[in-house]
Design a protein around this motif. Structure first.
Motif, PDB file in Angstrom:
ATOM      1  N   ALA A  88       0.900  -1.292  -0.054  1.00  0.00           N
ATOM      2  CA  ALA A  88      -0.089  -0.067  -0.002  1.00  0.00           C
ATOM      3  C   ALA A  88       1.005   1.294   0.045  1.00  0.00           C
ATOM      4  O   ALA A  88       0.522   2.066  -0.534  1.00  0.00           O
ATOM      5  N   ALA A  89       2.065   1.176   0.852  1.00  0.00           N
ATOM      6  CA  ALA A  89       2.785   2.287   0.860  1.00  0.00           C
ATOM      7  C   ALA A  89       3.534   2.540  -0.706  1.00  0.00           C
ATOM      8  O   ALA A  89       3.474   3.751  -1.061  1.00  0.00           O
ATOM      9  N   GLU A  90       3.871   1.488  -1.082  1.00  0.00           N
ATOM     10  CA  GLU A  90       4.382   1.789  -2.668  1.00  0.00           C
ATOM     11  C   GLU A  90       3.340   2.533  -3.659  1.00  0.00           C
ATOM     12  O   GLU A  90       3.543   3.314  -4.395  1.00  0.00           O
ATOM     13  N   ARG A  91       2.036   1.795  -3.553  1.00  0.00           N
ATOM     14  CA  ARG A  91       0.884   2.491  -4.259  1.00  0.00           C
ATOM     15  C   ARG A  91       0.897   4.117  -4.086  1.00  0.00           C
ATOM     16  O   ARG A  91       0.828   4.672  -4.980  1.00  0.00           O
ATOM     17  N   TYR A 108      10.383  10.060  -4.589  1.00  0.00           N
ATOM     18  CA  TYR A 108      11.218   9.120  -5.349  1.00  0.00           C
ATOM     19  C   TYR A 108      12.208   8.602  -4.403  1.00  0.00           C
ATOM     20  O   TYR A 108      12.626   7.249  -4.699  1.00  0.00           O
ATOM     21  N   VAL A 109      12.718   9.124  -3.510  1.00  0.00           N
ATOM     22  CA  VAL A 109      13.812   8.797  -2.675  1.00  0.00           C
ATOM     23  C   VAL A 109      13.275   7.964  -1.595  1.00  0.00           C
ATOM     24  O   VAL A 109      13.784   6.541  -1.716  1.00  0.00           O
ATOM     25  N   ASP A 110      12.094   7.847  -1.018  1.00  0.00           N
ATOM     26  CA  ASP A 110      11.471   6.742  -0.147  1.00  0.00           C
ATOM     27  C   ASP A 110      11.059   5.672  -0.813  1.00  0.00           C
ATOM     28  O   ASP A 110      11.038   4.675  -0.245  1.00  0.00           O
ATOM     29  N   LEU A 111      10.430   5.924  -2.033  1.00  0.00           N
ATOM     30  CA  LEU A 111       9.936   4.606  -2.881  1.00  0.00           C
ATOM     31  C   LEU A 111      11.107   3.793  -3.142  1.00  0.00           C
ATOM     32  O   LEU A 111      10.973   2.629  -2.967  1.00  0.00           O
ATOM     33  N   LEU A 115      11.631  -0.057  -1.833  1.00  0.00           N
ATOM     34  CA  LEU A 115      11.901  -1.182  -3.030  1.00  0.00           C
ATOM     35  C   LEU A 115      13.074  -2.099  -2.581  1.00  0.00           C
ATOM     36  O   LEU A 115      13.197  -3.168  -2.589  1.00  0.00           O
ATOM     37  N   CYS A 116      14.160  -1.202  -2.366  1.00  0.00           N
ATOM     38  CA  CYS A 116      15.471  -1.850  -2.177  1.00  0.00           C
ATOM     39  C   CYS A 116      15.780  -2.582  -0.858  1.00  0.00           C
ATOM     40  O   CYS A 116      16.396  -3.442  -1.047  1.00  0.00           O
ATOM     41  N   GLU A 117      14.699  -2.179   0.176  1.00  0.00           N
ATOM     42  CA  GLU A 117      14.718  -3.078   1.202  1.00  0.00           C
ATOM     43  C   GLU A 117      14.383  -4.595   0.971  1.00  0.00           C
ATOM     44  O   GLU A 117      14.626  -5.506   1.873  1.00  0.00           O
ATOM     45  N   GLN A 118      13.672  -4.768  -0.352  1.00  0.00           N
ATOM     46  CA  GLN A 118      13.202  -6.115  -0.697  1.00  0.00           C
ATOM     47  C   GLN A 118      14.166  -6.438  -1.833  1.00  0.00           C
ATOM     48  O   GLN A 118      14.014  -5.969  -2.992  1.00  0.00           O
ATOM     49  N   GLU A 119      14.950  -7.331  -1.576  1.00  0.00           N
ATOM     50  CA  GLU A 119      15.955  -7.769  -2.572  1.00  0.00           C
ATOM     51  C   GLU A 119      15.270  -8.146  -3.877  1.00  0.00           C
ATOM     52  O   GLU A 119      16.081  -7.633  -4.957  1.00  0.00           O
ATOM     53  N   HIS A 120      14.162  -8.791  -3.930  1.00  0.00           N
ATOM     54  CA  HIS A 120      13.631  -8.998  -5.486  1.00  0.00           C
ATOM     55  C   HIS A 120      13.154  -7.915  -5.927  1.00  0.00           C
ATOM     56  O   HIS A 120      12.617  -7.889  -7.223  1.00  0.00           O
ATOM     57  N   GLN A 121      13.083  -6.721  -5.213  1.00  0.00           N
ATOM     58  CA  GLN A 121      12.387  -5.477  -5.864  1.00  0.00           C
ATOM     59  C   GLN A 121      13.357  -4.401  -6.324  1.00  0.00           C
ATOM     60  O   GLN A 121      13.246  -3.452  -6.783  1.00  0.00           O
ATOM     61  N   CYS A 122      14.968  -4.836  -6.067  1.00  0.00           N
ATOM     62  CA  CYS A 122      15.801  -3.819  -6.497  1.00  0.00           C
ATOM     63  C   CYS A 122      15.853  -3.314  -8.113  1.00  0.00           C
ATOM     64  O   CYS A 122      16.161  -2.114  -8.126  1.00  0.00           O
ATOM     65  N   GLU A 127      14.647   1.455 -11.532  1.00  0.00           N
ATOM     66  CA  GLU A 127      14.052   2.107 -12.402  1.00  0.00           C
ATOM     67  C   GLU A 127      13.504   3.489 -11.524  1.00  0.00           C
ATOM     68  O   GLU A 127      13.591   4.616 -12.273  1.00  0.00           O
ATOM     69  N   VAL A 128      13.097   3.596 -10.363  1.00  0.00           N
ATOM     70  CA  VAL A 128      12.727   4.852  -9.622  1.00  0.00           C
ATOM     71  C   VAL A 128      13.906   5.555  -9.614  1.00  0.00           C
ATOM     72  O   VAL A 128      13.716   6.950  -9.842  1.00  0.00           O
ATOM     73  N   PHE A 129      14.946   5.099  -9.151  1.00  0.00           N
ATOM     74  CA  PHE A 129      16.220   5.952  -8.995  1.00  0.00           C
ATOM     75  C   PHE A 129      16.757   6.725 -10.422  1.00  0.00           C
ATOM     76  O   PHE A 129      16.986   7.957 -10.472  1.00  0.00           O
ATOM     77  N   ASP A 130      16.689   5.854 -11.308  1.00  0.00           N
ATOM     78  CA  ASP A 130      17.002   6.331 -12.582  1.00  0.00           C
ATOM     79  C   ASP A 130      15.899   7.539 -13.098  1.00  0.00           C
ATOM     80  O   ASP A 130      16.412   8.449 -14.107  1.00  0.00           O
ATOM     81  N   GLU A 131      14.628   7.085 -12.799  1.00  0.00           N
ATOM     82  CA  GLU A 131      13.775   8.237 -13.297  1.00  0.00           C
ATOM     83  C   GLU A 131      14.023   9.476 -12.558  1.00  0.00           C
ATOM     84  O   GLU A 131      13.761  10.523 -13.143  1.00  0.00           O
TER      85      GLU A 131
END
Length: 205
Positions: A88-91, A108-111, A115-122, A127-131
């Motif tokens: 829900a936080a991601e949404r 951007y930073v917090d999203l 995501l990075c705290e969950q390895e499978h979401q890195c 993509e978020v950081f690149d954007e």
């Protein structure tokens, strides 16, 4: 129920109201309105006829300030949910970015961090950081977080470049020196390891 999942533990100061509009269940928080089922933000529009064509006009004379307020509310909801409901936080972080009239740096930073705290979401974090870096190309924190995502994914050469870019922008970024030292140790670069480890110790003392 989706509505219950997405509500924060503590209500915003403006309060939360639920109403039925037509066939939709609408949640209202301050100036914001969003669909309780889909989570879609709802905007007020008026219709005007221009040269025979029907177009939508923003009814608010302060559209940017309203959009900023809506984005801020979504961001604050995400902040309240981040420890209890990551999905829900991601949404809400993503909705805040979409709604903001200008690039929303904190979202951007917090999203990305979430995501990075969950390895499978890195990969999604990257993509978020690149954007974000397209809007804030000289931000040391974004380059550092991008490096962390790459490091976690095992893309060490790219991570090294991002750590180095971070340190070019901010030579006193202690955590970047530390992480780069650990990465260089993996690469067998003992001289680089010692140099960045010494910088980390100096900056952390």
């Amino acid at each position: 129920m989706r509505l219950k999942r997405e509500l924060p533990d503590e209500l915003p100061l403006s309060g939360i109201r639920v109403a039925v509009e037509g066939d939709a269940i609408v949640v209202k928080t301050g100036p914001s309105r969003w669909d309780a089922i889909t989570g879609q933000m709802l905007l007020d529009f008026e219709v005007a006829e221009v040269k025979g064509d029907v177009v939508l006009l923003d009814a608010s004379p302060e559209r940017k300030s309203v959009a900023a307020a809506q984005a801020r509310e979504r961001y604050e909801l995400a902040e309240q949910l981040v420890k209890t409901d990551a999905d829900a936080a991601e949404r809400h972080y993503r909705r805040a970015i979409e709604l903001a009239s200008e690039p929303f740096y904190a979202a951007y930073v917090d999203l990305g961090a979430l995501l990075c705290e969950q390895e499978h979401q890195c990969g999604k974090a990257l993509e978020v950081f690149d954007e974000a870096l397209r809007h804030f190309p000289d931000d040391a924190i974004l380059h550092f977080n991008r490096a962390v995502a790459l490091d976690t994914m095992g893309r060490l050469e790219e991570a090294r470049a991002s750590y180095e870019r971070c340190l070019t922008l901010n030579p006193d970024y202690a955590d970047a020196h530390h992480n780069l030292a650990m990465l260089l140790e993996k690469r067998g670069d003992r001289r680089g390891l010692i140099r960045h480890l010494n910088a980390y110790r100096r900056l952390s003392s």
